[in-house]
Design an enzyme around this catalytic site. Structure first.
Site, PDB file in Angstrom:
ATOM      1  CG  ASP A 353      -1.864   1.130   1.276  1.00 18.30           C
ATOM      2  OD1 ASP A 353      -2.651   1.290   0.324  1.00 18.30           O
ATOM      3  OD2 ASP A 353      -1.835   1.878   2.280  1.00 18.30           O
ATOM      4  CD  GLU A 390      -1.992   2.693  -3.462  1.00 23.27           C
ATOM      5  OE1 GLU A 390      -3.095   3.179  -3.782  1.00 23.27           O
ATOM      6  OE2 GLU A 390      -1.631   2.539  -2.278  1.00 23.27           O
TER       7      GLU A 390
END
Length: 641
Positions: A353, A390
């Site tokens: 993330d 990400e």
């Protein structure tokens, strides 16, 4: 842009070997179309230890190449493939550095005795001028992403909203949550957006694996499964256990086992940038400035305030200058990264993330160092694992394969595709921009954007990067695009280099104007909530993707980007696939402008192997739009191969 142009990419047609070897010479090939011009000379310009070097290419003659005769270098007329009108050139360059950058310099004779003309071909395109090294082709010595990712279809599951088992339905909601019935509307904004709990669980996911298998899914990607104080669980309170609301550790073990039995991989989602403020590390660090965990975070000098993700105080930011954090998170024998990749859990990789923010704060930037650290640890445990980061904006500078092997990014695919297929009246969150909606662009701008924002990717990174039509963090394509647009977008996701991505509910046409409101519970027993049933089309596209050599290891050559038309061909020695996407009705699509050969034109006269919308053939081609159409073409042979 239309027609044939000189072409090179990192596929097996143009580069010998799957990856580079430091100190070896890499063999590179270039195709030049006859109608574009007859090149007199071609060079590969590489950058070795930051200094440009030039290696002259030789033409590959079909008759002579079989006898290993490199030709006399006197021009390309003899090198033309008599069937398809292409000339092939070949050169080699020294791989002097872990990332070998290169471009082609093409010389054309001047017309009427005028001066010669020189063209540069790099990873962004063809230019009649010098260009930045940033957009050069890249050949790297990085360990490539695992082969199973090359033609994969990824399915993203937000566990709370996917499927609820009978066991989960009986669990009481925690104090932070608002318990919701499965058919209760989702709040897309406001304080309750993160508190609504529908109690989907991993047992429910396991019970629906047959649905994923029927869709052709290869990779199940789970958003975080750790205990937290929100439905999204990006605010983990520990990394040591699966949230009991999701079924606990055993539910994950059994889910992975069941997925593996069906030939699917399972990837987890890990927040390397922050934890939740209830995380065991943070509570100890906040309570005791002398604790081991105190330097895992960024505290003020008086230990009363701390840095957090985007100023959200419930998400304290991790300090990757801390050696203790590196050991606990990555390098330790039972670190966070390692724990879930090992038995009994056996995850097949991680999506990291906000990988773009990890290890960065102000003047401090250890992002690439951290990414490489995580990658080394992942591959130590499982050399066949996949690591994705990400990257919400331009991912080129960060994602080189030595850290994240591919990216979850929106800039090069998702955003321009939304803009091309946008409904004029759509008012959705456009990736956090201040724009009231999605500004429409034409196909030429889509291609320019796509090429620009993939130009810094090596071919390996590009094939491991997610082609997301939408995700749990965005609006739904069905709320953004004109009717029929989501399936056009899905076709491009499936056929372009990269990992095709579905977010749970795409197959049912679910809607939502922003990330939170797109996380709609799946309409399993509620046919009235199915907006558009796209299951058969997704399954058909996935089967075509899996069975095509052109998708698994083929080249990508763009043929047209003009207003309402995007067209490209995926090419391999075994077969090629022509993909045409249109956003409006097209009367008589000008295939002649695409530069198809006679053999290819003949193949297009047959019915497409996949199509949406109407399809009519008279003397010309009339295509209903929005629509997507795929034809199978003959394979491409390298002279002498």
């Amino acid at each position: 842009m239309a027609g044939r142009r000189p072409h090179h990419d990192g596929s097996v047609l143009y580069v010998d070997g799957a990856s580079a070897r430091l100190g070896a010479r890499a063999v590179l090939r270039l195709r030049v179309p006859r109608e574009w011009g007859s090149a007199s000379r071609v060079w590969v310009r590489s950058v070795q230890d930051a200094e440009p070097r030039y290696d002259e290419a030789v033409p590959l003659h079909p008759a002579e190449a079989a006898g290993n005769n490199p030709g006399d270098g006197s021009g390309v007329g003899r090198a033309e493939d008599a069937h398809d009108g292409w000339a092939w050139w070949e050169a080699s360059m020294l791989v002097a550095n872990p990332v070998a950058r290169y471009r082609f310099l093409i010389e054309l004779p001047g017309s009427g005795g005028g001066p010669d003309i020189y063209w540069t071909l790099n990873n962004e395109g063809l230019f009649a001028r010098d260009t930045s090294d940033y957009s050069d082709f890249r050949l790297t010595t990085a360990v490539p992403a695992p082969p199973w990712s090359r033609s994969a279809v990824m399915y993203e599951v937000f566990p709370d909203r996917f499927a609820r088992s009978s066991a989960a339905a009986e669990l009481p909601a925690p104090e932070w949550a608002i318990a919701c019935a499965w058919d209760e509307p989702v709040h897309g904004v406001g304080p309750d957006a993160a508190r609504q709990l529908y109690r989907g669980d991993l047992i429910g996911v396991r019970e629906k694996l047959g649905h994923l298998e029927a869709l052709g899914v290869d990779i199940l990607y789970l958003t975080p499964f750790f205990p937290a104080r929100s439905n999204h669980r990006y605010d983990a309170s520990t990394f040591r256990h699966v949230d009991p609301l999701l079924g606990g550790d055993q539910a994950l073990v059994e889910l992975v086992q069941a997925a593996h039995a069906r030939g699917m991989k399972v990837m987890g989602d890990l927040t390397a940038n922050h934890t939740g403020d209830s995380h065991e590390w943070f509570t100890r660090a906040l309570a005791d400035p002398q604790s081991r965990e105190a330097d895992y975070y960024y505290f003020s000098a008086d230990h009363t305030s701390y840095e957090s993700w985007s100023g959200v105080k419930s998400l304290p930011k991790l300090n990757w200058a801390s050696e203790g954090l590196r050991e606990a998170f990555v390098t330790g024998e039972d670190s966070v990264v390692a724990h879930w990749l090992k038995p009994p859990f056996n995850l097949d990789g991680w999506r990291i993330d906000v990988g773009n923010m990890t290890g960065r704060l102000g003047a401090q930037d250890v992002n690439k160092e951290v990414a490489a650290l995580v990658r080394r640890r992942v591959l130590e445990i499982n050399p066949d694992a996949l690591l994705l980061g990400e990257e919400t904006s331009d991912a080129g500078a960060d994602v080189d394969g030595f850290g994240w092997q591919g990216a979850m990014t929106y800039s090069n695919f998702t955003r321009p595709l939304w803009q091309w297929l946008a409904s004029p009246g759509a008012r959705v969150d456009f990736f956090g921009t201040p724009l009231p909606g999605v500004a429409r662009i034409d196909a030429g701008t889509v291609l320019d954007t796509h090429r620009d924002l993939t130009s810094a990717f090596s071919w390996g990174v590009r094939n491991a990067t997610m082609n997301a039509v939408n995700t749990h963090d965005t609006a739904r394509a069905a709320s953004v695009m004109v009717a029929g647009g989501p399936l056009v977008a899905a076709t491009l996701s499936m056929m372009l280099p990269g990992i095709a991505v579905l977010f749970a509910g795409d197959e049912f046409g679910l809607e939502g104007g922003r990330g939170e409101s797109s996380r709609t519970p799946m309409p399993w027993a509620e046919p009235a909530r199915i907006v558009t049933d796209l299951e058969p089309s997704y399954a058909e596209l996935a089967a075509l993707r899996h069975n095509s050599a052109a998708v698994r290891h083929g080249a990508l050559r763009w043929l047209m980007a003009d207003g309402d038309v995007l067209a490209f061909v995926r090419e391999s020695p075994q077969e090629s696939l022509l993909v045409v996407a249109v956003r409006a009705d097209i009367q008589g699509l000008p295939f002649g402008d695409m530069g198809l050969s006679a053999r290819e034109r003949a193949a297009v006269c047959a019915a497409p192997v996949f199509h949406t919308g109407g399809y009519l053939v008279y003397s010309d081609f009339n295509l209903n739009g929005p629509g997507a159409y795929i034809w199978k073409l003959p394979g491409v042979r390298v002279p002498g191969a």
